[in-house]
Design an enzyme around this catalytic site. Structure first.
Site, PDB file in Angstrom:
ATOM      1  N   LYS A   1       0.833  -1.205   0.000  1.00  9.88           N
ATOM      2  CA  LYS A   1       0.000   0.000   0.000  1.00  9.88           C
ATOM      3  C   LYS A   1       0.873   1.263   0.000  1.00  9.88           C
ATOM      4  O   LYS A   1       2.083   1.179   0.081  1.00  9.88           O
ATOM      5  CB  LYS A   1      -0.968  -0.032   1.193  1.00  9.88           C
ATOM      6  CG  LYS A   1      -1.940  -1.238   1.147  1.00  9.88           C
ATOM      7  CD  LYS A   1      -3.029  -1.103   0.078  1.00  9.88           C
ATOM      8  CE  LYS A   1      -3.724  -2.393  -0.298  1.00  9.88           C
ATOM      9  NZ  LYS A   1      -4.698  -2.895   0.632  1.00  9.88           N
TER      10      LYS A   1
HETATM   11  C1  LIG Z   1      -5.748  -3.954   0.940  1.00 10.70           C
HETATM   12  C2  LIG Z   1      -7.202  -3.744   0.962  1.00 10.70           C
HETATM   13  C3  LIG Z   1      -7.981  -4.073   2.088  1.00 10.70           C
HETATM   14  C4  LIG Z   1      -7.492  -4.885   3.251  1.00 10.70           C
HETATM   15  O1  LIG Z   1      -6.379  -4.449   3.878  1.00 10.70           O
HETATM   16  P1  LIG Z   1      -5.421  -5.502   4.632  1.00 10.70           P
HETATM   17  O2  LIG Z   1      -4.551  -4.591   5.453  1.00 10.70           O
HETATM   18  O3  LIG Z   1      -4.679  -6.259   3.600  1.00 10.70           O
HETATM   19  O4  LIG Z   1      -6.278  -6.353   5.495  1.00 10.70           O
HETATM   20  C5  LIG Z   1      -9.330  -3.731   2.074  1.00 10.70           C
HETATM   21  N1  LIG Z   1      -9.884  -3.138   1.010  1.00 10.70           N
HETATM   22  C6  LIG Z   1      -9.184  -2.841  -0.087  1.00 10.70           C
HETATM   23  C7  LIG Z   1      -9.877  -2.173  -1.227  1.00 10.70           C
HETATM   24  C8  LIG Z   1      -7.827  -3.152  -0.157  1.00 10.70           C
HETATM   25  O5  LIG Z   1      -7.145  -2.896  -1.279  1.00 10.70           O
END
Ligand SMILES: *Cc1c(COP(=O)(O)O)cnc(C)c1O
Length: 390
Positions: free
Chosen positions: A204
């Site tokens: 991210k």
């Molecule tokens: C990455 C992501 C999540 C979940 O996040 P994690 O930290 O991996 O649990 C939720 N929604 C979207 C759209 C994502 O891209």
């Protein structure tokens, strides 16, 4: 080459000073600098290794300030953050939560964990985010919340969603996991609805390894979510719990990494915008070959570079991804619509189905260079010509 792993080869070629060596370019890679190491080491040495410690407070404070919200709550990951937000709003069995068909599966799973039903809306072809018209058509007396996702870093049309939701008392939760720093009409995501939820997974825009954050201006919601994050422990009777909560806490070690990353967020976003501009200058687009579209009311965080080739079908796209890989370039297909997965199977939604079929993501991360992007762009152009996809 026998016995030499791909990872070893990648490291080796990345270390080569010869620019002609075609190093493998991953789709994503975190940028961890000296400051991150310094703060994580400080956290380790402080002895505060679990979920109490000064970095948790600092991370929450700086994140709330960044999003322009009153409060922020650090959590163990984005998925638990979504679940916590829904639970703290009292969403449960018998309720319906409207979400886009095209998103990462966590959006739907978090709804299902509460016992509520995820209701799938189609997406807008311009933003790839939930289509407000589709949301409106799906509202029933059971609709408790709408959860727009700022997909691939582009904000959803929040005013249109608010005007549908507010008059009916429907809660709006932003799934901002992919969009740290994105702006909607000049305002940062995370502060545009009842609650925002972010992820700090390794790929991210800001990372803490695993981690997440809730943002809100609502003191009642804030207090409830904070209590539920910690097993709903009574504030005046330690180890007495008057309802079932969760352990969704973040560690001080992760928060230390997060504080250092937040010092660099402007730099991260500027580089992503620069990378996007490099792609635009090299990839030849047309009516049927497109890169990320950005609405005039939006600043995208450009979490992912999006390439859409309208003539792709499942076979030609898979071959394209394979050819990129053979040339040392990583890529990945768009998400599959939730409506195609066994847990959420239903009649397909036309725009989500079409976009999912024709899209793929190309590399973008802090250390990607202009010459990397030129190399990727030339290969993309060549493969599109070769397959007569333009
Ligand atoms: C990455 C992501 C999540 C979940 O996040 P994690 O930290 O991996 O649990 C939720 N929604 C979207 C759209 C994502 O891209």
């Amino acid at each position: 080459m026998a016995g030499v792993s791909e990872a070893a080869l990648t490291v080796q070629s990345r270390m080569s000073s010869d620019p002609m060596v075609n190093k493998f370019i991953p789709i994503s890679q975190p940028s961890i600098g000296m400051r991150e190491k310094e703060l994580v080491l400080a956290a380790v040495e402080s002895g505060w290794v679990s979920s109490i410690g000064k970095f948790i407070d600092e991370f929450e404070n700086c994140f709330a300030r960044y999003c322009g919200t009153e409060f922020a709550i650090a959590v163990s990951n984005g998925t638990t953050g979504l679940h916590l937000a829904l639970a703290a709003f009292g969403i449960g069995p018998g309720d319906e939560v409207i979400i886009p068909d095209l998103t990462f599966v966590a959006t739907a799973n978090a709804v299902a964990y509460t016992g509520a039903t995820p209701v799938l809306a189609d997406i807008d072809p311009e933003t790839l985010c939930i289509d407000p018209g589709s949301v409106e058509a799906l509202i029933t007396p059971r609709t408790k919340a709408v959860m727009p996702v700022h997909l691939y870093g582009h904000p959803a049309d929040m005013d249109a969603i608010a005007s549908i939701a507010k008059s009916r008392g429907i809660i709006v939760i932003e799934d901002a996991a992919e969009a740290h720093g994105a702006e909607y009409k000049g305002r940062r995501v995370g502060g545009l609805a009842d609650c925002g939820v972010f992820s700090f997974y390794g790929n991210k825009i800001v990372t803490t390894g695993e981690g997440g954050m809730l943002t809100t201006n609502d003191p009642t919601f804030y207090n409830r979510a904070k209590r539920l994050r910690d097993h709903a422990m009574s504030s005046d009777r330690r180890y007495f719990h008057d309802e079932r909560g969760f352990n969704y806490r973040m560690t001080n070690l992760q928060a230390a990494l997060g504080v250092a990353q937040m010092e660099r967020i402007d730099e991260f976003l500027a580089r992503r915008a620069e990378i996007m501009a490099w792609y635009r200058s090299v990839v030849r687009t047309s009516d049927v070959v497109r890169l990320n579209r950005v609405q005039n009311w939006a600043h995208s965080a450009f979490w992912m570079v999006c390439l859409e080739v309208d003539r792709f079908d499942a076979g030609t796209r898979a071959a394209f991804i394979q050819s990129l890989k053979q040339r040392g370039i990583d890529s990945r297909p768009y998400f599959y619509p939730l409506s195609t997965m066994p847990m959420y199977q239903q009649e397909s939604l036309p725009v989500a189905a079409r976009k999912s079929r024709v899209g793929l993501n190309l590399p973008s991360f802090f250390d990607l260079t202009k010459s990397d992007v030129e190399r990727i762009g030339h290969v993309v152009n060549e493969l599109i010509e070769d397959a007569s996809l333009r």
